[in-house]
Design a protein around this motif. Structure first.
Motif, PDB file in Angstrom:
ATOM      1  N   ARG A 184      25.366  60.750  -8.991  1.00 15.64           N
ATOM      2  CA  ARG A 184      25.732  59.823 -10.061  1.00 15.64           C
ATOM      3  C   ARG A 184      24.665  58.728 -10.210  1.00 15.64           C
ATOM      4  N   LEU A 185      24.381  58.357 -11.440  1.00 13.15           N
ATOM      5  CA  LEU A 185      23.449  57.264 -11.677  1.00 13.15           C
ATOM      6  C   LEU A 185      23.969  55.961 -11.086  1.00 13.15           C
ATOM      7  N   SER A 186      25.287  55.781 -11.124  1.00 12.97           N
ATOM      8  CA  SER A 186      25.864  54.559 -10.559  1.00 12.97           C
ATOM      9  C   SER A 186      25.636  54.483  -9.046  1.00 12.97           C
ATOM     10  N   ASP A 187      25.642  55.622  -8.371  1.00 10.63           N
ATOM     11  CA  ASP A 187      25.375  55.630  -6.927  1.00 10.63           C
ATOM     12  C   ASP A 187      23.914  55.273  -6.644  1.00 10.63           C
ATOM     13  N   LEU A 188      23.009  55.750  -7.488  1.00  7.68           N
ATOM     14  CA  LEU A 188      21.606  55.394  -7.324  1.00  7.68           C
ATOM     15  C   LEU A 188      21.390  53.919  -7.640  1.00  7.68           C
ATOM     16  N   ALA A 189      22.150  53.393  -8.611  1.00  7.02           N
ATOM     17  CA  ALA A 189      22.059  51.960  -8.913  1.00  7.02           C
ATOM     18  C   ALA A 189      22.512  51.132  -7.716  1.00  7.02           C
ATOM     19  N   ALA A 190      23.553  51.606  -7.021  1.00  5.95           N
ATOM     20  CA  ALA A 190      24.023  50.892  -5.825  1.00  5.95           C
ATOM     21  C   ALA A 190      22.947  50.866  -4.758  1.00  5.95           C
ATOM     22  N   LEU A 191      22.242  51.983  -4.576  1.00 12.59           N
ATOM     23  CA  LEU A 191      21.150  52.024  -3.603  1.00 12.59           C
ATOM     24  C   LEU A 191      20.022  51.076  -4.007  1.00 12.59           C
ATOM     25  N   ALA A 192      19.843  50.907  -5.331  1.00 12.77           N
ATOM     26  CA  ALA A 192      18.772  50.037  -5.818  1.00 12.77           C
ATOM     27  C   ALA A 192      19.118  48.562  -5.703  1.00 12.77           C
ATOM     28  N   GLY A 193      20.389  48.254  -5.363  1.00 10.79           N
ATOM     29  CA  GLY A 193      20.773  46.858  -5.196  1.00 10.79           C
ATOM     30  C   GLY A 193      21.829  46.376  -6.165  1.00 10.79           C
ATOM     31  N   TYR A 194      22.499  47.294  -6.870  1.00  8.16           N
ATOM     32  CA  TYR A 194      23.562  46.929  -7.805  1.00  8.16           C
ATOM     33  C   TYR A 194      24.846  47.665  -7.415  1.00  8.16           C
ATOM     34  N   PRO A 195      25.531  47.264  -6.341  1.00 14.51           N
ATOM     35  CA  PRO A 195      26.698  48.012  -5.865  1.00 14.51           C
ATOM     36  C   PRO A 195      27.942  47.837  -6.726  1.00 14.51           C
ATOM     37  N   ASP A 196      28.037  46.737  -7.474  1.00 17.14           N
ATOM     38  CA  ASP A 196      29.283  46.445  -8.190  1.00 17.14           C
ATOM     39  C   ASP A 196      29.213  46.734  -9.691  1.00 17.14           C
ATOM     40  N   SER A 197      28.170  46.297 -10.333  1.00 12.84           N
ATOM     41  CA  SER A 197      28.076  46.456 -11.796  1.00 12.84           C
ATOM     42  C   SER A 197      26.711  47.021 -12.159  1.00 12.84           C
ATOM     43  N   PRO A 198      26.594  48.326 -12.266  1.00 13.33           N
ATOM     44  CA  PRO A 198      25.302  48.943 -12.581  1.00 13.33           C
ATOM     45  C   PRO A 198      24.743  48.431 -13.906  1.00 13.33           C
ATOM     46  N   PRO A 199      23.474  48.086 -13.956  1.00 14.50           N
ATOM     47  CA  PRO A 199      22.850  47.612 -15.195  1.00 14.50           C
ATOM     48  C   PRO A 199      22.203  48.763 -15.965  1.00 14.50           C
ATOM     49  N   ASP A 200      21.383  48.391 -16.946  1.00 13.33           N
ATOM     50  CA  ASP A 200      20.592  49.387 -17.667  1.00 13.33           C
ATOM     51  C   ASP A 200      19.610  50.054 -16.709  1.00 13.33           C
ATOM     52  N   VAL A 201      19.069  51.179 -17.161  1.00 12.13           N
ATOM     53  CA  VAL A 201      18.053  51.846 -16.351  1.00 12.13           C
ATOM     54  C   VAL A 201      16.930  52.336 -17.256  1.00 12.13           C
ATOM     55  N   PHE A 202      15.716  52.198 -16.765  1.00 16.39           N
ATOM     56  CA  PHE A 202      14.525  52.677 -17.459  1.00 16.39           C
ATOM     57  C   PHE A 202      14.060  53.936 -16.748  1.00 16.39           C
TER      58      PHE A 202
END
Length: 433
Positions: free
Chosen positions: A347-365
């Motif tokens: 999931r993109l949201s899981d990768l966002a959590a690894l990137a430092g956004y565990p609660d509210s995933p932001p936009d992604v480039f």
């Protein structure tokens, strides 16, 4: 003597022959008995519905790209107020873009015979002299110029884009976008001027433009018609038959099975893709964009950036993460689409959590291995990242992605245009764009 008399009589007949010569500005030049206001009104009302649907679905296609995100998503810079943006493109229903863009392209193709018949039915008016009899008449002629020119331009560029024949100068997105607004200006003005008359004609049935109806002269009927070989109803039936034939030979590109094999007029129809889990339509192939096995082999790494820093993952490490599945189609701006394919990945949201956004995933480039061509870089909105069906896909239909479908990893997002489902992903940068 007989021969001399025949030669002498020729000058006497020349004035009659000269007077018989007519120009397109002369109403007598147009002699088809089919033309008439009722015939034109029927075609006009069909176009009123169809062209309105085309414009609305075209605006929806523009919105689906989320053009207010990173500039790479916006293909019409400098558009000003014309690029108004009302809402973030949703992720549900997951077939939304498949429906709206399929309608946009299919209706556009089906309307071609209707548009040509409508232009044919009023072509005598285009040559009428004087060009403007009053201010109101001048405005009507200007609106007609915008309408006809805009419609022909939009249909021509749209059809060429569907066929992948980029014969026009510049970007299709830019040309089609600005052409649509020129067309709309003429369309709105023409509808405002002509719709009351068309409704009145269809309700009353007068004038019908029949030669034996002196009480109701028809301004579009030929003053000196040729003998009829086809009734107006027959002409309308021919136009309808042409539209039906185009529907049958193009709409199937959005369906599987026999319907797709009937779509002979579109690049994504007419042939089967062969057996196997990866046997469904693609736009760009790996070979076409020069993606080689060396680019996607053991040395490939996915780079993920965010507040947590820069992380790098091999394909094996991504496969070791929690895997999720989503049944989603691919839908292209060209109007073709696939049925739901079963994608599996992280999931993109899981990768966002690894990137430092565990609660509210932001936009992604998103950046691809692809080094040239449109949409090798694209941005996704936060609502797309948050959706649990949005994946960095590693497999499809139970098998690894093929090179043409984006191996080693690709983006898949519900309801997004196909070009935003980036293939051969190299880098994901999470953050507000």
């Amino acid at each position: 003597m007989p021969e001399r008399r025949r030669i002498a009589s020729l000058p006497d007949r020349l004035p009659d022959r000269l007077t018989a010569l007519r120009t397109p500005a002369d109403p007598g030049f147009w002699r088809s008995p089919v033309r008439g206001v009722r015939f034109t009104a029927v075609l006009g009302l069909v176009l009123l519905v169809g062209l309105t649907l085309l414009f609305v679905t075209g605006l929806l296609s523009y919105a689906a790209y989320n053009p207010d995100l990173d500039p790479v998503n916006d293909k019409t810079p400098g558009k000003g107020l014309l690029g108004f943006y009302l809402f973030a493109w949703p992720t549900g229903p997951h077939w939304l873009y498949r429906l709206t863009q399929g309608l946009h392209v299919t209706v556009g193709i089906v309307l071609v015979p209707v548009l040509l018949a409508k232009l044919w039915s009023v072509i005598p008016r285009l040559f009428a002299l004087p060009p403007a009899r009053s201010v109101g008449h001048a405005l009507e002629r200007i609106s007609l110029l915008l309408l006809v020119g805009g419609a022909l331009f939009e249909f021509l560029t749209g059809l060429l884009n569907i066929q992948l024949d980029y014969l026009f100068p510049g970007s299709f997105y830019t040309l089609h976008f600005y052409g649509a607004w020129v067309f709309l200006a003429g369309f709105v003005a023409h509808v405002a001027l002509k719709l009351p008359q068309a409704v009145r004609v269809l309700r009353s049935g007068i004038p019908r433009g029949e030669p034996d109806s002196p009480a109701a002269p028809d301004p579009l009927a030929a003053p000196d018609p040729l003998p009829a070989t086809l009734s107006r109803r027959g002409a309308l039936a021919m136009v309808g038959a042409g539209s039906l034939l185009l529907l049958i030979t193009s709409a199937g590109r959005s369906f599987d099975g026999p319907l797709r094999r009937l779509a002979l007029l579109t690049p994504r129809g007419g042939t089967e893709q062969g057996p196997g889990p990866n046997a469904f339509q693609v736009n760009k192939t790996a070979a076409a964009v020069r993606i080689t096995p060396a680019d996607t082999g053991e040395r490939w790494r996915l780079t993920v950036r965010g507040p947590a820093g820069e992380l790098r993952f091999s394909r094996a490490e991504l496969l070791a993460m929690e895997q999720h599945s989503a049944a989603l189609p691919i839908a292209c701006v060209e109007g073709w689409s696939t049925s739901d394919q079963l994608w599996r990945g992280v999931r993109l949201s899981d990768l966002a959590a690894l990137a430092g956004y565990p609660d509210s995933p932001p936009d992604v480039f998103v950046e691809s291995l692809q080094r040239s061509g449109s949409f090798r870089k694209a941005a996704l909105r936060d609502n797309q990242v948050r959706d649990g069906r949005s994946l960095l896909a590693l497999e499809v239909n139970g098998a690894p992605l093929s090179p043409d479908h984006g191996y080693p990893a690709r983006i898949i997002v519900p309801a997004a245009p196909g070009v935003l489902n980036t293939k051969w992903v190299e880098t994901l940068t999470f953050g507000e764009l």
